[in-house]
Design a protein around this motif. Structure first.
Motif, short mmCIF file in Angstrom:
data_model
loop_
_atom_site.label_atom_id
_atom_site.label_comp_id
_atom_site.label_asym_id
_atom_site.label_seq_id
_atom_site.Cartn_x
_atom_site.Cartn_y
_atom_site.Cartn_z
N SER A 165 8.66 11.35 11.31
CA SER A 165 7.83 10.87 9.71
C SER A 165 8.34 9.60 9.61
N PHE A 166 7.58 8.68 9.29
CA PHE A 166 7.71 7.36 8.89
C PHE A 166 7.18 6.93 7.28
N THR A 167 7.98 6.40 6.48
CA THR A 167 7.73 5.93 5.16
C THR A 167 7.94 4.56 4.86
N SER A 168 7.11 3.82 4.22
CA SER A 168 7.31 2.55 3.88
C SER A 168 6.35 1.99 2.81
N ASN A 169 7.12 1.35 1.60
CA ASN A 169 6.02 1.05 0.39
C ASN A 169 5.21 2.17 0.02
N GLY A 170 5.63 3.58 -0.11
CA GLY A 170 4.95 4.42 -0.50
C GLY A 170 3.90 4.93 0.60
N ASP A 171 3.81 4.42 1.67
CA ASP A 171 2.87 4.97 2.62
C ASP A 171 3.58 5.81 3.50
N LEU A 200 2.54 0.71 14.26
CA LEU A 200 3.22 0.22 15.23
C LEU A 200 3.72 -1.13 14.80
N THR A 201 2.99 -2.00 14.03
CA THR A 201 3.65 -2.88 13.37
C THR A 201 4.98 -3.16 12.31
N TRP A 202 5.28 -1.97 11.87
CA TRP A 202 5.91 -1.63 10.54
C TRP A 202 7.42 -2.18 11.15
N GLN A 203 7.82 -3.05 10.39
CA GLN A 203 9.24 -3.54 10.44
C GLN A 203 10.04 -3.03 9.57
N THR A 204 9.84 -2.66 8.26
CA THR A 204 10.78 -2.32 7.20
C THR A 204 10.37 -0.88 6.90
N GLY A 205 11.14 -0.04 6.47
CA GLY A 205 10.90 1.66 6.10
C GLY A 205 11.96 2.46 6.71
N ASN A 206 11.65 3.82 6.44
CA ASN A 206 12.85 4.69 7.09
C ASN A 206 11.83 5.68 7.94
N PHE A 207 12.88 6.27 8.87
CA PHE A 207 12.02 7.29 9.69
C PHE A 207 13.16 8.65 9.55
N GLN A 208 12.37 9.77 9.62
CA GLN A 208 13.22 11.02 9.75
C GLN A 208 12.38 11.84 10.97
N ILE A 209 13.70 12.69 11.80
CA ILE A 209 12.91 13.46 12.92
C ILE A 209 13.74 14.63 12.69
N LEU A 234 -4.50 -3.76 20.95
CA LEU A 234 -5.51 -4.01 20.08
C LEU A 234 -4.63 -5.16 18.94
N LEU A 235 -3.33 -5.14 18.92
CA LEU A 235 -2.40 -6.02 18.21
C LEU A 235 -2.80 -7.20 18.67
N ASP A 236 -2.81 -7.50 20.18
CA ASP A 236 -2.99 -8.52 20.76
C ASP A 236 -4.37 -9.33 20.49
N GLU A 237 -5.29 -8.43 20.61
CA GLU A 237 -6.75 -8.87 20.57
C GLU A 237 -6.79 -9.34 18.98
N ALA A 238 -6.11 -8.63 18.09
CA ALA A 238 -6.29 -8.98 16.69
C ALA A 238 -5.79 -10.52 16.42
N GLY A 239 -4.37 -10.82 17.02
CA GLY A 239 -3.96 -11.95 16.96
C GLY A 239 -4.53 -13.14 17.49
N ARG A 240 -5.30 -12.96 18.64
CA ARG A 240 -6.13 -13.82 19.44
C ARG A 240 -7.20 -14.28 18.48
N ASP A 241 -7.91 -13.24 17.80
CA ASP A 241 -9.15 -13.25 16.92
C ASP A 241 -8.51 -14.11 15.54
N ALA A 242 -7.30 -13.73 15.13
CA ALA A 242 -6.80 -14.60 14.25
C ALA A 242 -6.86 -16.06 14.04
N GLU A 243 -6.17 -16.47 15.50
CA GLU A 243 -6.00 -17.71 16.14
C GLU A 243 -7.24 -18.53 16.02
N GLN A 244 -8.37 -17.83 16.64
CA GLN A 244 -9.72 -18.42 16.60
C GLN A 244 -10.08 -18.71 15.24
N ASP A 245 -9.91 -17.64 14.31
CA ASP A 245 -10.52 -17.95 13.20
C ASP A 245 -9.79 -19.43 12.32
N ASN A 246 -8.53 -19.23 12.62
CA ASN A 246 -7.82 -20.67 12.18
C ASN A 246 -8.11 -21.95 12.77
#
Length: 250
Positions: A165-171, A200-209, A234-246
């Protein structure tokens, strides 16, 4: 994790030792041995958590080193990664499959070898955390200790059956494992592969096993490694799309 896990690198090529030591030092406390004989002495003096050894060495080679380590009760439990050529792995070393954690084919790129070794280090770190946990069936930690991807790979490599289980900011996200493979996952109303991708991109939060947890439901369509590969794509694709938008906005 650095400093908490002890790695012993063994090779009779000082250049290989230096490259791997540099790559692994941020991940663990690393000692090096030039050959099998000094490696045995160092392991007896201060048992490492992992041995990474070359197969083809003058004097005591990798196979003899593994046999010697496994013959002693004090070192029999130490995980071992063996570096060897593809032909040696397939022709001479098949009988060692039960004695080694992984084979890394030579020649190798240091980055790829480090990634393979890190997977084993993460598994060792998780097992250490479990031994030090106050409860027998539940392990708690933070994503600062071990990130989402490392946790998934460690549970897969360890062939664990559990509820992660992962929890972060109420999620909250729950992933159910069966023998190291995720079979069911939820993230609020989102179920299946998409629930895994969301954290997959969560950097902060807690886990429980919860090692007593499990689910018979099957909502996942890929293997654990398949989920990670698709999620990173998918993350790499989203990053490329964001760069193109910029670029377009500029």
């Amino acid at each position: 994790m650095a400093g908490e896990i002890k790695v012993l690198l063994v090779d009779d090529n000082p250049m290989v030792l230096a490259m791997l030591r540099t790559a692994l030092s941020p991940l663990a406390t690393v000692r090096t041995a030039v050959g099998g004989e000094p490696a045995l002495a160092m392991a007896a003096e201060d048992a490492p958590d992992l041995v990474v050894t070359d197969y083809q060495m003058a004097g005591t080679d990798g196979r003899q080193l593994i046999k010697a380590l496994k013959s002693k009760s004090a070192s029999a439990h130490i995980p071992i990664i063996l570096l060897a050529s593809k032909s040696h792995i397939h022709e001479k070393l098949k009988m060692l499959q039960d004695d080694v954690e992984d084979f890394i084919e030579k020649p190798f790129f240091v980055k790829e070898a480090t990634a393979r070794i890190k997977r084993v280090l993460d598994k060792i770190a998780l097992e250490k955390m479990a031994r030090e946990a106050p409860g027998e069936s539940t392990l708690r930690g933070t994503l600062a200790q071990m990130n989402v991807i490392d946790l998934l790979q460690s549970l897969e490599l360890g062939r664990k059956t559990c509820l992660l289980s992962f929890t972060s900011n109420g999620d909250r996200c729950e992933m159910y494992f069966n023998e190291g493979q995720i079979n069911h996952a939820t993230y609020g109303a989102v179920v299946g592969d998409e629930a895994v991708f969301k954290v997959l991109t969560w950097q902060t939060g807690n886990f429980q096993i919860d090692f007593t947890g499990g689910s018979a439901e099957q909502s996942i369509s890929r293997s654990t490694q398949g989920l990670l590969m698709e999620g990173l794509r998918l993350l790499d694709e989203a990053g490329r799309d964001a760069e193109q938008d910029n670029v377009l906005d500029a």
